[in-house]
Design a protein around this motif. Structure first.
Motif, PDB file in Angstrom:
ATOM      1  N   ARG A   1       0.842  -1.136   0.093  1.00  0.00           N
ATOM      2  CA  ARG A   1       0.037   0.005   0.143  1.00  0.00           C
ATOM      3  C   ARG A   1       1.050   1.268   0.048  1.00  0.00           C
ATOM      4  O   ARG A   1       0.504   2.260  -0.856  1.00  0.00           O
ATOM      5  N   ARG A   2       2.094   1.370   0.696  1.00  0.00           N
ATOM      6  CA  ARG A   2       2.964   2.574   0.871  1.00  0.00           C
ATOM      7  C   ARG A   2       3.939   2.760  -0.453  1.00  0.00           C
ATOM      8  O   ARG A   2       3.933   3.666  -0.786  1.00  0.00           O
ATOM      9  N   GLY A   3       4.093   1.505  -0.828  1.00  0.00           N
ATOM     10  CA  GLY A   3       5.337   1.385  -1.908  1.00  0.00           C
ATOM     11  C   GLY A   3       4.469   1.598  -3.416  1.00  0.00           C
ATOM     12  O   GLY A   3       5.241   2.178  -4.214  1.00  0.00           O
ATOM     13  N   ALA A   4       3.418   0.983  -3.582  1.00  0.00           N
ATOM     14  CA  ALA A   4       2.620   1.195  -5.001  1.00  0.00           C
ATOM     15  C   ALA A   4       1.080   1.400  -4.422  1.00  0.00           C
ATOM     16  O   ALA A   4       0.251   0.561  -4.578  1.00  0.00           O
ATOM     17  N   PRO A   5       0.649   2.839  -4.185  1.00  0.00           N
ATOM     18  CA  PRO A   5      -0.408   2.866  -3.728  1.00  0.00           C
ATOM     19  C   PRO A   5      -1.469   2.652  -4.859  1.00  0.00           C
ATOM     20  O   PRO A   5      -2.670   2.539  -4.316  1.00  0.00           O
ATOM     21  N   ASP A   6      -1.208   2.893  -5.884  1.00  0.00           N
ATOM     22  CA  ASP A   6      -2.095   2.546  -7.256  1.00  0.00           C
ATOM     23  C   ASP A   6      -2.395   1.059  -7.604  1.00  0.00           C
ATOM     24  O   ASP A   6      -3.020   0.881  -8.319  1.00  0.00           O
ATOM     25  N   ALA A   7      -1.562   0.110  -7.165  1.00  0.00           N
ATOM     26  CA  ALA A   7      -1.371  -1.201  -7.534  1.00  0.00           C
ATOM     27  C   ALA A   7      -2.649  -1.770  -6.924  1.00  0.00           C
ATOM     28  O   ALA A   7      -2.948  -1.382  -5.638  1.00  0.00           O
ATOM     29  N   LEU A   8      -3.137  -2.903  -7.622  1.00  0.00           N
ATOM     30  CA  LEU A   8      -4.537  -3.438  -7.113  1.00  0.00           C
ATOM     31  C   LEU A   8      -3.754  -4.658  -6.246  1.00  0.00           C
ATOM     32  O   LEU A   8      -2.903  -5.472  -6.836  1.00  0.00           O
TER      33      LEU A   8
END
Length: 327
Positions: A224-231
């Motif tokens: 969530r913190r490293g790739a907030p846009d990833a599903l």
């Protein structure tokens, strides 16, 4: 036995223009080729000046791929040239054979590539066993050194990133392995299974669209913190694990229904509700009634001439349960 050198020159050193074959000897299951360089001189790798003044010569013994199920060895005479300029720190220049073999090694380039492929496929001891049968026997550490000397493969950031932990020492030390889900290859290994290293990796490698992970809260937070846009999705193993647990919970909740045998024309329907008493939480009176009913049911079927195995199969009970009531 000696053979024609020009023939071996074209056979062994095809495509290598700076080597000549002087002699070939075959004895005791090994073919030895004596060769030398044909270049007029060599350029100094430090100052770049060309030199053709020979200082001395030395012999290199290179092991090559087998030929006609015989060992193959190249005895290569190498010249050392004098580097004349005073301002150059190098005094002599060894004759290079970059196409044939790397400096300071005892294997030709093509044999080295074969050892690399065997080492990558089978690793140490498992790889050492077939090399003897293939005619270029190598020890397990030789194969492992070839693998460890290879450069790390270059990769692009995967669109679908798999995140999972694995045990370096079970119950003691765990790490995180990152994989490309679409082409099934390992991308990187993180030292721990905490959120911090995963977050840092995702920030350094933008472009992950889907994070396929297990259900650890650290991986949830790190993704969530490293790739907030990833599903974020659960991986296949944990989906099956969740389904299995849900099925187990459902079956456990309805085990009384599943324990009763299905209706059959063998017995009156009224007697089929009796099953072997297996639940210790039942009231004592009900358990006693079930025991009596099970005992009577088994003996009634025995009296009709059915075997114990047929009774167990018909009622859906274990054979040992039927044997216990029959005895």
């Amino acid at each position: 036995m000696q053979t024609d050198a020009p023939f071996w020159d074209s056979l062994v050193f095809a495509g290598i223009d700076d080597v000549d074959v002087e002699a070939v000897t075959a004895a005791l299951g090994t073919v030895e080729v004596a060769a030398r360089g044909r270049a007029a001189g060599s350029a100094c790798p430090d100052c770049g000046r060309f030199s053709d003044r020979v200082h001395d010569r030395y012999l290199r013994r290179l092991k090559d791929l087998p030929l006609a199920e015989q060992g193959f060895v190249i005895r290569l005479t190498v010249r050392r040239f004098i580097c004349g300029p005073v301002d150059c720190p190098r005094r002599t220049i060894a004759e290079p054979f970059s196409q044939l073999a790397a400096p300071h090694v005892r294997f030709t380039t093509r044999l080295n590539h074969a050892l690399e492929r065997v080492g990558l496929a089978l690793a140490g001891r498992a790889g050492a066993r077939p090399t003897a049968q293939l005619g270029f026997g190598a020890g397990r550490m030789t194969l492992l050194r070839r693998v460890m000397a290879l450069p790390d493969p270059r990769f692009s950031t995967p669109r679908v990133l798999g995140v999972d932990d694995f045990a370096i020492r079970r119950g003691q030390t765990y790490s995180t392995v990152l994989t490309s889900v679409e082409d099934h290859r390992v991308v990187d290994v993180l030292p721990t299974r905490e959120a911090g290293p995963l977050t840092a990796w995702l920030i350094r490698h933008p472009g992950v669209e889907i994070s396929c992970r297990d259900r650890a809260s650290a991986y949830t937070d790190g993704a969530r913190r490293g790739a907030p846009d990833a599903l974020q999705v659960a991986d296949r193993f944990h989906l099956w694990l969740g389904l299995r647990r849900a099925v187990e919970t459902c079956v456990a909740a309805h085990r009384d229904c599943l324990r009763n045998p299905s209706p059959s024309s063998m017995l009156p329907e009224a007697t089929l509700g009796s099953g072997p008493p297996q639940d210790d939480t039942e009231p004592v009176g009900r358990r006693a009634d079930r025991k009596k009913a099970a005992h009577a049911l088994v003996h009634e079927l025995l009296a009709q001439g059915h075997s114990r195995r047929a009774i167990a199969r018909h009622l859906g009970w274990g054979l040992n349960t039927v044997l216990r009531w029959a005895d």
